[in-house]
Design a protein around this motif. Structure first.
Motif, PDB file in Angstrom:
ATOM      1  N   LYS A  88      11.173  23.564 -30.271  1.00  0.00           N
ATOM      2  CA  LYS A  88      11.842  22.126 -29.837  1.00  0.00           C
ATOM      3  C   LYS A  88      11.897  21.153 -30.823  1.00  0.00           C
ATOM      4  N   THR A  89      11.275  21.244 -31.777  1.00  0.00           N
ATOM      5  CA  THR A  89      11.316  20.195 -33.036  1.00  0.00           C
ATOM      6  C   THR A  89      12.883  20.685 -33.689  1.00  0.00           C
ATOM      7  N   ALA A  90      13.116  22.132 -34.014  1.00  0.00           N
ATOM      8  CA  ALA A  90      14.256  22.381 -34.637  1.00  0.00           C
ATOM      9  C   ALA A  90      15.452  21.823 -33.363  1.00  0.00           C
ATOM     10  N   LEU A  91      15.239  22.016 -32.229  1.00  0.00           N
ATOM     11  CA  LEU A  91      16.531  21.749 -31.393  1.00  0.00           C
ATOM     12  C   LEU A  91      16.446  20.160 -31.476  1.00  0.00           C
ATOM     13  N   ALA A  92      15.623  19.325 -31.493  1.00  0.00           N
ATOM     14  CA  ALA A  92      15.765  17.960 -31.510  1.00  0.00           C
ATOM     15  C   ALA A  92      16.054  17.269 -32.821  1.00  0.00           C
ATOM     16  N   LEU A  93      15.653  17.730 -33.842  1.00  0.00           N
ATOM     17  CA  LEU A  93      15.706  17.104 -35.104  1.00  0.00           C
ATOM     18  C   LEU A  93      16.421  17.955 -36.055  1.00  0.00           C
ATOM     19  N   GLY A  94      16.740  19.388 -35.693  1.00  0.00           N
ATOM     20  CA  GLY A  94      17.542  19.962 -36.711  1.00  0.00           C
ATOM     21  C   GLY A  94      16.750  21.145 -37.230  1.00  0.00           C
ATOM     22  N   ASP A  95      17.294  22.291 -37.711  1.00  0.00           N
ATOM     23  CA  ASP A  95      16.693  23.262 -38.436  1.00  0.00           C
ATOM     24  C   ASP A  95      16.033  22.899 -39.670  1.00  0.00           C
ATOM     25  N   GLY A  96      16.738  21.966 -40.418  1.00  0.00           N
ATOM     26  CA  GLY A  96      16.159  21.497 -41.655  1.00  0.00           C
ATOM     27  C   GLY A  96      14.866  20.538 -41.478  1.00  0.00           C
ATOM     28  N   MET A  97      14.713  19.883 -40.254  1.00  0.00           N
ATOM     29  CA  MET A  97      13.557  19.146 -40.082  1.00  0.00           C
ATOM     30  C   MET A  97      12.346  20.269 -39.759  1.00  0.00           C
ATOM     31  N   ALA A  98      12.699  21.272 -38.885  1.00  0.00           N
ATOM     32  CA  ALA A  98      11.714  22.389 -38.702  1.00  0.00           C
ATOM     33  C   ALA A  98      10.984  23.339 -39.848  1.00  0.00           C
ATOM     34  N   ILE A  99      12.163  23.404 -40.748  1.00  0.00           N
ATOM     35  CA  ILE A  99      11.677  23.933 -41.952  1.00  0.00           C
ATOM     36  C   ILE A  99      10.754  23.176 -42.777  1.00  0.00           C
ATOM     37  N   ASP A 100      11.285  21.742 -42.866  1.00  0.00           N
ATOM     38  CA  ASP A 100      10.239  20.712 -43.686  1.00  0.00           C
ATOM     39  C   ASP A 100       8.931  20.800 -43.042  1.00  0.00           C
ATOM     40  N   VAL A 101       8.878  20.794 -41.754  1.00  0.00           N
ATOM     41  CA  VAL A 101       7.655  20.858 -41.047  1.00  0.00           C
ATOM     42  C   VAL A 101       6.665  22.244 -41.567  1.00  0.00           C
ATOM     43  N   GLU A 102       7.517  23.383 -41.347  1.00  0.00           N
ATOM     44  CA  GLU A 102       6.776  24.574 -41.870  1.00  0.00           C
ATOM     45  C   GLU A 102       6.557  24.513 -43.374  1.00  0.00           C
TER      46      GLU A 102
ATOM     47  N   MET B 147      15.252  11.705 -48.154  1.00  0.00           N
ATOM     48  CA  MET B 147      14.288  12.622 -47.221  1.00  0.00           C
ATOM     49  C   MET B 147      13.539  13.751 -47.864  1.00  0.00           C
ATOM     50  N   ASP B 148      14.209  14.502 -48.892  1.00  0.00           N
ATOM     51  CA  ASP B 148      13.402  15.361 -49.492  1.00  0.00           C
ATOM     52  C   ASP B 148      12.188  14.635 -50.165  1.00  0.00           C
ATOM     53  N   ASP B 149      12.117  13.450 -50.634  1.00  0.00           N
ATOM     54  CA  ASP B 149      11.126  12.799 -51.468  1.00  0.00           C
ATOM     55  C   ASP B 149      10.280  12.795 -50.551  1.00  0.00           C
ATOM     56  N   ASP B 150      10.446  12.215 -49.137  1.00  0.00           N
ATOM     57  CA  ASP B 150       9.249  12.034 -48.090  1.00  0.00           C
ATOM     58  C   ASP B 150       8.751  13.220 -47.765  1.00  0.00           C
ATOM     59  N   VAL B 151       9.390  14.266 -47.665  1.00  0.00           N
ATOM     60  CA  VAL B 151       8.871  15.616 -47.353  1.00  0.00           C
ATOM     61  C   VAL B 151       8.194  15.788 -48.630  1.00  0.00           C
TER      62      VAL B 151
ATOM     63  N   ALA C 226       3.999  16.485 -48.106  1.00  0.00           N
ATOM     64  CA  ALA C 226       3.644  17.971 -48.420  1.00  0.00           C
ATOM     65  C   ALA C 226       2.591  17.780 -49.646  1.00  0.00           C
ATOM     66  N   ARG C 227       2.709  16.964 -50.471  1.00  0.00           N
ATOM     67  CA  ARG C 227       1.644  16.549 -51.664  1.00  0.00           C
ATOM     68  C   ARG C 227       0.483  16.037 -51.036  1.00  0.00           C
ATOM     69  N   LYS C 228       0.700  15.067 -49.933  1.00  0.00           N
ATOM     70  CA  LYS C 228      -0.691  14.641 -49.487  1.00  0.00           C
ATOM     71  C   LYS C 228      -1.306  15.642 -48.575  1.00  0.00           C
ATOM     72  N   VAL C 229      -0.536  16.405 -47.767  1.00  0.00           N
ATOM     73  CA  VAL C 229      -1.271  17.587 -47.145  1.00  0.00           C
ATOM     74  C   VAL C 229      -2.103  18.484 -48.101  1.00  0.00           C
ATOM     75  N   ARG C 230      -1.596  18.828 -49.319  1.00  0.00           N
ATOM     76  CA  ARG C 230      -2.151  19.630 -50.200  1.00  0.00           C
ATOM     77  C   ARG C 230      -3.557  18.828 -50.873  1.00  0.00           C
ATOM     78  N   GLU C 231      -3.258  18.028 -51.089  1.00  0.00           N
ATOM     79  CA  GLU C 231      -4.596  17.003 -51.338  1.00  0.00           C
ATOM     80  C   GLU C 231      -5.658  17.038 -50.487  1.00  0.00           C
ATOM     81  N   VAL C 232      -5.372  16.756 -49.231  1.00  0.00           N
ATOM     82  CA  VAL C 232      -6.246  16.611 -48.208  1.00  0.00           C
ATOM     83  C   VAL C 232      -6.902  18.005 -47.928  1.00  0.00           C
ATOM     84  N   GLU C 233      -5.894  18.934 -47.940  1.00  0.00           N
ATOM     85  CA  GLU C 233      -6.346  20.544 -47.790  1.00  0.00           C
ATOM     86  C   GLU C 233      -7.453  21.042 -48.737  1.00  0.00           C
TER      87      GLU C 233
END
Lengths: 148, 117
Positions: free
Chosen positions: A82-96, B1-5, B9-16
């Protein structure tokens, strides 16, 4: 605010609402237990087949544990989709990249299907009998390359 | 956007890392709940499916529907206990509001004997 950003925020808000109520229903491979679970592993519905109880207390515990895990994984996978559908595959990959692989991608918890009982086991394969030398010299049928 | 991600990710690693150090000291964080008569016992993990569901032979007499309802009830209690213990274990590592935002709610505290304070 730029229309693209507004659109993305609306999609994010809708996604948040969808994910809050998302569940997945899965039947155990043995067909004796069905679970509806949230991505957080909450059991929303549980159905036990009477035949499962006849297999004993240990089997019930094990099958329920496995089925809840499968249903939770299915719900997590659906939320990724659903994340990929709503926000795009790129965002889903970022979440992963932050939260770890989706269940579909990771293979750490497959349920090993039980061995079939003897009467259901597939018949043993017999070794193929050796080919009898063909005495017919017909070159057309001797050369199977025409099939390609 | 990449910077935000990358920042996230860095914050998550620190918390982990902080959580891993904490869990190394305290042991795995789980919640356990049982029926009063011991019919069903569930060991739950915070934010995940039950780790173990144990059913006593006597519980089979409850029938499929009764047993299913009891498993759901006990699993819910075990999950709440696990979530509360995670809050207790991480109260100096993670903002409790962030844990709650991920769906891990803090319930009433329990003492070592399972009684609510």
């Amino acid at each position: 605010m730029a229309p693209v950003n507004e659109e993305r925020m609306r999609a994010t808000e809708q996604l948040r609402r969808d994910l809050a109520v998302l569940t997945a229903t899965v039947e155990h491979p043995n067909g004796l237990c069905t679970v509806t679970a949230s991505p957080a592993g909450e059991i929303r519905a549980l159905h036990l087949h009477p035949a499962l109880l006849r297999q004993g207390a240990q089997a019930v515990g094990q099958v329920v544990t496995e089925t809840v895990r499968l249903a939770t994984n299915a719900a997590v996978q659906t939320s990724f989709n659903k994340t990929a559908l709503a926000l795009g595959d790129g965002m889903a990959i970022d979440v992963e990249s932050i939260a770890g692989d989706s269940p579909f991608r990771s293979t750490w918890n497959p349920v090993v299907p039980p061995k079939p009982p003897a009467e259901q086991a597939p018949p043993e394969r017999r070794p193929r009998s050796p080919r009898v030398a063909d005495t017919d010299d017909d070159a057309f049928f001797d050369n199977p390359s025409w099939l390609r | 956007m990449d910077d935000d991600v990358e920042r996230a990710a860095r914050k998550v690693r620190e918390v982990e890392q902080a959580v891993a150090e904490r869990v190394t000291r305290t042991g795995p964080i789980t919640g356990r709940a049982s029926s009063p008569d011991g019919a069903v016992t569930v060991v739950a993990t915070p934010g995940g499916p039950p780790q173990q569901v144990v059913v006593s032979p006597a519980a089979l007499r409850m029938g499929p529907q009764g047993l299913a309802a009891e498993i759901m009830r006990i699993a819910d209690r075990a999950r709440r206990t696990a979530n509360t213990r995670l809050h207790q274990a991480l109260d100096r590592v993670v903002d409790p509001r962030e844990l709650a935002a991920t769906g891990i709610e803090r319930g009433p505290d329990e003492d070592d004997f399972g009684w609510h304070r």
